[in-house]
Design a protein around this motif. Structure first.
Motif, PDB file in Angstrom:
ATOM      1  N   UNK A 156       0.821  -1.200   0.000  1.00 17.09           N
ATOM      2  CA  UNK A 156       0.000   0.000   0.000  1.00 17.09           C
ATOM      3  C   UNK A 156       0.863   1.262   0.000  1.00 17.09           C
ATOM      4  N   UNK A 157       0.310   2.307  -0.632  1.00 18.23           N
ATOM      5  CA  UNK A 157       1.039   3.557  -0.742  1.00 18.23           C
ATOM      6  C   UNK A 157       1.332   4.157   0.635  1.00 18.23           C
ATOM      7  N   UNK A 158       0.395   4.063   1.558  1.00 17.25           N
ATOM      8  CA  UNK A 158       0.609   4.646   2.881  1.00 17.25           C
ATOM      9  C   UNK A 158       1.805   3.990   3.570  1.00 17.25           C
ATOM     10  N   UNK A 159       1.944   2.677   3.392  1.00 16.07           N
ATOM     11  CA  UNK A 159       3.102   1.973   3.941  1.00 16.07           C
ATOM     12  C   UNK A 159       4.391   2.522   3.345  1.00 16.07           C
ATOM     13  N   UNK A 160       4.419   2.669   2.025  1.00 11.99           N
ATOM     14  CA  UNK A 160       5.633   3.136   1.355  1.00 11.99           C
ATOM     15  C   UNK A 160       5.994   4.547   1.796  1.00 11.99           C
ATOM     16  N   UNK A 188       6.388  17.578  -0.980  1.00 11.63           N
ATOM     17  CA  UNK A 188       5.505  16.436  -1.217  1.00 11.63           C
ATOM     18  C   UNK A 188       5.801  15.791  -2.568  1.00 11.63           C
ATOM     19  N   UNK A 189       6.254  16.592  -3.531  1.00  7.07           N
ATOM     20  CA  UNK A 189       6.643  16.021  -4.818  1.00  7.07           C
ATOM     21  C   UNK A 189       7.878  15.141  -4.658  1.00  7.07           C
ATOM     22  N   UNK A 190       8.825  15.565  -3.814  1.00  9.22           N
ATOM     23  CA  UNK A 190       9.991  14.726  -3.523  1.00  9.22           C
ATOM     24  C   UNK A 190       9.548  13.372  -2.977  1.00  9.22           C
ATOM     25  N   UNK A 191       8.622  13.401  -2.033  1.00 13.00           N
ATOM     26  CA  UNK A 191       8.135  12.158  -1.432  1.00 13.00           C
ATOM     27  C   UNK A 191       7.432  11.290  -2.471  1.00 13.00           C
ATOM     28  N   UNK A 192       6.654  11.919  -3.341  1.00 10.32           N
ATOM     29  CA  UNK A 192       5.990  11.170  -4.410  1.00 10.32           C
ATOM     30  C   UNK A 192       7.018  10.503  -5.318  1.00 10.32           C
ATOM     31  N   UNK A 193       8.090  11.235  -5.631  1.00 11.27           N
ATOM     32  CA  UNK A 193       9.147  10.681  -6.490  1.00 11.27           C
ATOM     33  C   UNK A 193       9.900   9.549  -5.797  1.00 11.27           C
ATOM     34  N   UNK A 203      -0.191  14.121  -1.045  1.00 16.02           N
ATOM     35  CA  UNK A 203      -0.846  15.242  -0.368  1.00 16.02           C
ATOM     36  C   UNK A 203      -2.032  14.773   0.448  1.00 16.02           C
ATOM     37  N   UNK A 204      -2.796  13.837  -0.105  1.00 18.20           N
ATOM     38  CA  UNK A 204      -3.966  13.315   0.621  1.00 18.20           C
ATOM     39  C   UNK A 204      -3.533  12.603   1.900  1.00 18.20           C
ATOM     40  N   UNK A 205      -2.516  11.759   1.809  1.00 21.70           N
ATOM     41  CA  UNK A 205      -2.074  11.007   2.984  1.00 21.70           C
ATOM     42  C   UNK A 205      -1.430  11.939   4.018  1.00 21.70           C
ATOM     43  N   UNK A 206      -0.587  12.873   3.545  1.00 18.44           N
ATOM     44  CA  UNK A 206       0.055  13.800   4.474  1.00 18.44           C
ATOM     45  C   UNK A 206      -0.973  14.669   5.187  1.00 18.44           C
TER      46      UNK A 206
END
Length: 240
Positions: A156-160, A188-193, A203-206
């Protein structure tokens, strides 16, 4: 070829001796090891080297933090890891490569020791413990990359995201009035990358974590108030 980075002061072998990477090497041996190396400085945001560029140097990070970025055939980029203080990077010869496999970008102002790539073979022969430590770092990174891509496939994305944030805390965490701030610019873009997802998803999870008091985030800053909650998310999601 003109290289990025500004040459700085001479190398202080006694300062290098404090890093675990140089364990078991005397100051005199460190002087010998770094005889043809130089200290270089990089500004925040500066590219140190580019993916597939001819590898002409390898480095040891003294200060700062490095983002390692790979771009796929579709032009999409992913931050595959961050390099903290006290680690080697750009070690193409240890991988048997003549080009850099990824792009390295200074996340903040950085200072590094740089060796010409031509010196790798002789250094590895003369300083086997240095070579072994470098090869060990390569192995750890290959394992880390393998784990990351396994995560992309099944977790899951939240785990990652929780795992990525905790990794950054270990590498660059700084106490901030009882919380822990990631002491480098992180958007947040850094985290997405870093985790292979979209800015919208991060952004939604943060935002959800912020509403629960787990994190605080601002423009390019992330502070973790409750790191144990992130650990719970990882455990709940089935940490490998």
């Amino acid at each position: 070829m003109t290289r990025n980075g500004k040459r700085s002061s001479r190398i202080d072998a006694s300062q290098l001796a404090r890093f675990a990477f140089f364990d078991d090497l005397s100051v005199s041996k460190i002087r010998d090891l770094t005889a043809n190396a130089s200290v270089v400085r990089f500004s925040a945001g500066e590219q140190i080297f580019r993916q597939y560029e001819d590898a002409d140097r390898f480095f040891f990070l003294l200060e700062g933090n490095i983002r390692v970025v790979r771009v796929n055939e579709n032009g999409e980029q992913m931050i595959i890891r961050t390099i903290p203080v006290g680690e080697m990077f750009g070690i193409a010869p240890a991988l048997g490569r003549t080009t850099y496999p990824a792009t390295a970008v200074a996340a903040v102002e950085c200072i590094a020791v740089a060796w010409p790539v031509e010196s790798w073979a002789s250094l590895a022969e003369r300083f086997p413990r240095f070579a072994k430590a470098t090869q060990s770092a390569v192995g750890e990174r290959l394992e880390e990359t393998h784990e990351k891509f396994m995560d992309l496939a099944k977790v899951q994305v939240e785990y990652r995201l929780a795992k990525a944030v905790l990794t950054l805390l270990r590498q660059a965490g700084k106490d901030d009035q009882g919380a822990i701030k990631i002491d480098m610019p992180v958007t947040r873009q850094n985290l997405a990358d870093m985790i292979g997802t979209t800015l919208h998803t991060v952004s939604r999870i943060m935002s959800d974590w912020q509403s629960k008091g787990i994190v605080k985030s601002g423009r390019g800053t992330v502070t973790v108030v409750l790191p144990a909650k992130l650990a719970e998310i990882i455990k709940r999601s089935g940490s490998p």
